[in-house]
Design an enzyme around this catalytic site. Structure first.
Site, mmCIF file in Angstrom:
data_model
loop_
_atom_site.group_PDB
_atom_site.id
_atom_site.type_symbol
_atom_site.label_atom_id
_atom_site.label_comp_id
_atom_site.label_asym_id
_atom_site.label_seq_id
_atom_site.Cartn_x
_atom_site.Cartn_y
_atom_site.Cartn_z
ATOM 1 C CB ALA A 1 -8.867 20.969 5.301
ATOM 2 N N GLY B 1 -14.155 20.490 6.408
ATOM 3 C CA GLY B 1 -14.256 20.600 4.960
ATOM 4 C C GLY B 1 -15.079 19.497 4.342
ATOM 5 C CD GLU C 1 -16.151 24.370 5.418
ATOM 6 O OE1 GLU C 1 -15.038 23.785 5.432
ATOM 7 O OE2 GLU C 1 -16.268 25.597 5.563
ATOM 8 C CD GLU D 1 -14.118 23.407 10.242
ATOM 9 O OE1 GLU D 1 -15.011 23.211 11.093
ATOM 10 O OE2 GLU D 1 -14.281 23.170 9.029
HETATM 11 N N1 T1G Z 1 -6.077 15.884 8.509
HETATM 12 C C1 T1G Z 1 -4.974 15.112 8.561
HETATM 13 N N2 T1G Z 1 -4.884 13.970 9.292
HETATM 14 C C2 T1G Z 1 -5.960 13.621 9.990
HETATM 15 C C3 T1G Z 1 -7.151 14.387 10.003
HETATM 16 C C4 T1G Z 1 -7.180 15.565 9.203
HETATM 17 N N3 T1G Z 1 -8.268 16.316 9.124
HETATM 18 N N4 T1G Z 1 -8.043 13.761 10.820
HETATM 19 C C5 T1G Z 1 -7.424 12.667 11.286
HETATM 20 N N5 T1G Z 1 -6.186 12.573 10.801
HETATM 21 C C6 T1G Z 1 -5.227 11.508 11.048
HETATM 22 C C7 T1G Z 1 -4.854 11.408 12.510
HETATM 23 O O1 T1G Z 1 -3.790 12.294 12.797
HETATM 24 C C8 T1G Z 1 -4.436 9.959 12.619
HETATM 25 O O2 T1G Z 1 -3.142 9.853 12.039
HETATM 26 C C9 T1G Z 1 -5.401 9.250 11.670
HETATM 27 O O3 T1G Z 1 -5.871 10.261 10.760
HETATM 28 C C10 T1G Z 1 -6.590 8.628 12.377
HETATM 29 O O4 T1G Z 1 -7.179 9.689 13.135
HETATM 30 C C11 T1G Z 1 -11.234 24.143 5.387
HETATM 31 C C12 T1G Z 1 -10.105 24.190 7.810
HETATM 32 C C13 T1G Z 1 -12.103 11.871 11.864
HETATM 33 C C14 T1G Z 1 -13.163 11.647 14.129
HETATM 34 O O5 T1G Z 1 -10.906 18.550 12.754
HETATM 35 O O6 T1G Z 1 -11.739 14.316 14.521
HETATM 36 O O7 T1G Z 1 -11.558 21.011 7.486
HETATM 37 O O8 T1G Z 1 -1.928 9.006 14.085
HETATM 38 O O9 T1G Z 1 -6.746 8.590 15.366
HETATM 39 O O10 T1G Z 1 -10.143 8.205 16.424
HETATM 40 O O11 T1G Z 1 -13.066 24.419 6.812
HETATM 41 O O12 T1G Z 1 -9.552 11.915 13.269
HETATM 42 O O13 T1G Z 1 -2.822 7.394 12.359
HETATM 43 O O14 T1G Z 1 -0.870 8.911 11.825
HETATM 44 O O15 T1G Z 1 -8.260 10.600 15.162
HETATM 45 O O16 T1G Z 1 -11.102 7.172 14.283
HETATM 46 C C15 T1G Z 1 -11.487 19.653 10.321
HETATM 47 C C16 T1G Z 1 -10.158 15.812 12.770
HETATM 48 C C17 T1G Z 1 -10.160 19.902 9.707
HETATM 49 C C18 T1G Z 1 -11.424 16.319 12.104
HETATM 50 C C19 T1G Z 1 -11.487 9.977 13.322
HETATM 51 N N6 T1G Z 1 -11.638 18.260 10.679
HETATM 52 N N7 T1G Z 1 -10.172 14.382 12.892
HETATM 53 O O17 T1G Z 1 -11.142 9.651 14.649
HETATM 54 O O18 T1G Z 1 -8.976 8.373 14.214
HETATM 55 S S1 T1G Z 1 -9.888 21.614 9.337
HETATM 56 C C20 T1G Z 1 -11.294 17.817 11.885
HETATM 57 C C21 T1G Z 1 -10.945 13.755 13.818
HETATM 58 C C22 T1G Z 1 -11.005 21.900 8.066
HETATM 59 C C23 T1G Z 1 -12.038 23.511 6.499
HETATM 60 C C24 T1G Z 1 -11.284 23.320 7.760
HETATM 61 C C25 T1G Z 1 -10.759 12.267 13.913
HETATM 62 C C26 T1G Z 1 -11.901 11.449 13.296
HETATM 63 P P1 T1G Z 1 -2.113 8.714 12.618
HETATM 64 P P2 T1G Z 1 -7.763 9.341 14.595
HETATM 65 P P3 T1G Z 1 -10.371 8.265 14.958
#
Ligand code: T1G
Length: 693
Positions: A63, A102, A105, A125
């Site tokens: 998400a 997500g 999911e 999450e």
């Molecule tokens: N939402 C918004 N922005 C995100 C994002 C996300 N999920 N993931 C990364 N970004 C932005 C990050 O801030 C950065 O921005 C850019 O993308 C590159 O990220 C309903 C509730 C995927 C392994 O927790 O683990 O789904 O600094 O530097 O090192 O059940 O990003 O460039 O402006 O980290 O290559 C669950 C979180 C969400 C994954 C890539 N998902 N992201 O790593 O790049 S909650 C996560 C990561 C959810 C549902 C639930 C990593 C990555 P900027 P980065 P990276």
């Protein structure tokens, strides 16, 4: 068609391609067009199956975290997955990069999943203080089984494609032509006409668990034992357990309730703050994307002691060859034996394979002459913490290191500018402050000297990711950011004991707050003799700590310090002899001992720490308050559910903190309580560190 979703055809198969850089997060701008496209394809008879794939570097990474805390615009992610499940024709997710949260999911809403060999799949999450909120806790256990699902959801750690295939989480793995393979699978499913079973209908792995809930509960207890005050891990486990005991719809409804509770709670706000703060910290003034890093093909580490060995391990763990320099072969042999033993522990725990251990050791070499460091691209010294020794080392490095080599000091306090001045190449000199144990602790303070070149910083920021460290660029001062604030936190250590507290009282207040260890247990771990030696060299005293050392109580290394460690145990036990010693020193100062509450202990340890953080910001030693939060969350165990010292201070209220600092300042006259101007100004303006001055 929209900017984030496009549909193409491969014969009778519709291929939906998502393109929402940088990580295809499921923001509204993607959910809406995706929902519409799937709805159209569901009703389009010419599309006999549907493949969902992503452009860019990764499948959907979850998400859109930036949307949390705001009203969710329909269609929600559950709505999207419901749409997917309403499609009575084969649906196939084609996964590359990471399918997280997500994203996974959504893939679980498809009938089938095909993954690239390098793909990772997980539900992280919990690291955001949340639980999967779109059916992940109900669908995942139906495929991988409840016990595996508990471990994946509670740890938040992803698994690789091969493991996912073995678990049945993906139906096929391919090393190339991902979409073609997904289309081929779709065609095969269309041709076979086999009945389509939704993940939600797959019950077999739950039945087995239903007959042995005790086994599942044992796995839950083990997986959540380190939750340490965090709500999300326990709720994640409970929600997965619900999949075993409740019908799907009830399990999903309960999951939704849990999600709302967590996403509106303080802990998730704190952990989401740290998620973005970690990425902000890597954005450094004057070090833009245009600054080209220097290539790092070979690293040298000077010193094979605890720190040098840990640093060397960090680099070989990242696949970078390391040459370790020691004074003699014996010292090298001892250092390498320790490294090998550390890897053996990982192998015995199952977290490292024998071949991986051999590969890492194969990247290590040992030398006893500086001349052998001539081809290193980055040289890190981890020698004795004395300026004269550091200058001697850098003088030698200046003579032998190749032009363009980065010369780094692992100093934890000393003046990097002074070290740089002992070379003819101050632009190549920088501090790389690792935290012990260096192969475990993620924080790396990159100490920016006045003359440190931008490309040196860019290089270290890049290499930090390779060795899986969290980099924070800090300025030169005594103790930089972390240790300078640690000194402020322990400034009152003696007075709290002299006025009435015991070590276990102070440590309990800090561990109840959420720290993994209290300050006296930490002192015993580090060794009281180190501080004693420093005080003697500076001509300063600390009545209680000195008395303990005079009795040979150096801490764990001598089986007793502030605490007792019976029979080599590392578990601190209160020692009545220490209480007597403290009472004696108090009496010697005519101090009437009184009860000191946990609230007072927190005010007199953590508020000075916040105050020092404000001074650090005033002096530009840290670029932003969230950098300080990252330092403390990754280097000192500050509870992530509180978001770091500055984010936590905002939640306490800066005006309250100023008021209490002023109180203790008037009581004690100590500078550590004198409110910093920035702190007072923010408090007076009703502002916060996190929102900025
Ligand atoms: N939402 C918004 N922005 C995100 C994002 C996300 N999920 N993931 C990364 N970004 C932005 C990050 O801030 C950065 O921005 C850019 O993308 C590159 O990220 C309903 C509730 C995927 C392994 O927790 O683990 O789904 O600094 O530097 O090192 O059940 O990003 O460039 O402006 O980290 O290559 C669950 C979180 C969400 C994954 C890539 N998902 N992201 O790593 O790049 S909650 C996560 C990561 C959810 C549902 C639930 C990593 C990555 P900027 P980065 P990276």
């Amino acid at each position: 068609m929209s900017s984030t979703v496009s549909v193409t055809r491969s014969d009778n198969i519709a291929v939906v391609t998502i393109d929402n850089p940088p990580v295809n997060a499921l923001g509204y701008n993607l959910r809406k067009p995706l929902h519409d496209a799937l709805g159209e394809l569901r009703d389009d008879a010419t599309a006999e199956a549907i493949v969902v794939t992503c452009a860019g570097r990764t499948f959907i990474a979850g998400a859109d975290i930036t949307e949390f805390g705001k009203p969710m615009q329909a269609p929600s992610l559950p709505d999207l997955i419901e749409m997917l499940e309403s499609i009575k024709k084969p649906t196939v997710a084609a996964i590359h990069g990471t399918a997280l949260g997500g994203g996974l999911e959504l893939a679980l809403g498809c009938h089938f999943r095909v993954a690239d060999a390098g793909a990772k799949l997980g539900l992280p999450e919990v690291k955001l203080g949340l639980l999967p909120g779109a059916g992940g806790t109900q669908r995942l256990p139906r495929i991988v089984g409840p016990e595996k699902a508990v471990r994946m959801v509670v740890s938040g750690n992803p698994i690789g494609a091969a493991e996912a295939h073995a678990d049945g989480l993906v139906d096929a793995v391919c090393s190339e032509d991902l979409v073609d393979n997904a289309v081929a699978l779709a065609k095969e499913k269309v041709a076979s006409g086999a009945a389509l079973v939704q993940v939600r209908e797959r019950d077999q792995k739950l039945v087995e668990a239903r007959n042995d809930l005790a086994a599942l509960d044992a796995v839950i207890a083990d997986a959540t034992k380190k939750a340490r005050g965090l709500e999300a891990p326990l709720i994640c486990a409970q929600s997965v357990r619900n999949a075993v005991t409740l019908p799907f719809e009830e399990g999903v409804a309960a999951e939704r309730e849990f999600f709302i509770k967590l996403v509106t709670g303080e802990q998730s706000a704190a952990q989401r703050h740290l998620f973005f703060a970690e990425r902000q910290a890597a954005k450094v003034d004057g070090v833009g994307k245009d600054v080209k890093p220097r290539p790092i093909r070979k690293v040298a580490v000077i010193g094979a002691g605890t720190m040098g060995g840990g640093i060397a391990m960090s680099f070989v763990n990242g696949g970078i060859p390391v040459t370790v320099l020691e004074m003699n072969q014996d010292a090298l042999d001892r250092g390498f034996a320790t490294i090998s033993k550390n890897y053996d522990i990982s192998v015995s725990r199952g977290s490292l394979s024998e071949e991986a251990k051999a590969k890492r050791l194969g990247l290590l070499s040992g030398v006893t002459s500086y001349d052998d460091l001539a081809d290193a691209d980055l040289i890190i010294e981890a020698v004795f913490e004395e300026m004269a020794v550091k200058k001697d080392v850098f003088g030698k490095l200046d003579a032998v290191a190749k032009p363009g080599a980065i010369l780094a000091s692992n100093t934890s306090y000393l003046d990097v500018d002074e070290i740089a001045a002992s070379t003819k190449r101050p632009g190549d000199v920088v501090g790389t402050h690792f935290f012990s144990p260096a192969n475990v602790m993620r924080l790396l303070e990159i100490v920016r000297g006045k003359q440190t070149s931008a490309d040196v910083l860019a290089t270290l920021l890049g290499i930090a990711r390779v060795i899986r460290k969290v980099p924070v660029v800090v300025g030169v001062c005594h103790g930089f950011v972390g240790n300078r604030m640690l000194s402020a936190r322990s400034a009152e250590a003696e007075d709290l004991l002299l006025e009435g507290a015991l070590p276990q009282d102070v440590d309990k207040a800090l561990t109840d707050f959420g720290f993994p260890m209290g300050q006296y247990a930490m002192a015993d771990l580090a060794g009281l003799d180190i501080g004693w030696r420093t005080r003697k060299s500076l001509g300063t005293t600390a009545a209680i700590a000195d008395s303990l050392c005079e009795e040979g109580r150096y801490g764990q290394k001598t089986g007793k310090g502030y605490y007792l460690y019976k029979d080599g145990s590392r578990k601190p036990e209160a020692d009545p002899k220490v209480e007597t010693l403290i009472e004696k020193v108090s009496a010697g100062r005519n101090l009437a001992r009184r009860e000191i509450t946990a609230e007072e202990i927190i005010e007199r340890t953590l508020y000075p720490m916040v105050n020092e953080g404000a001074r650090i910001l005033e002096e530009d030693i840290a670029a932003r308050s969230s950098d300080i939060d990252i330092v403390w969350a990754n280097g000192y165990g500050f509870p992530i559910g509180k978001g770091g010292p500055m984010f936590w201070a905002d939640s306490v209220g800066l005006a309250k903190i100023v008021g209490r600092l002023e109180h203790w300042h008037s009581e004690t006259g100590k500078d550590v309580y004198k409110p910093a101007k920035l702190l007072k100004d923010l408090a007076a303006a009703g502002k916060t560190f996190t929102a900025g001055a």
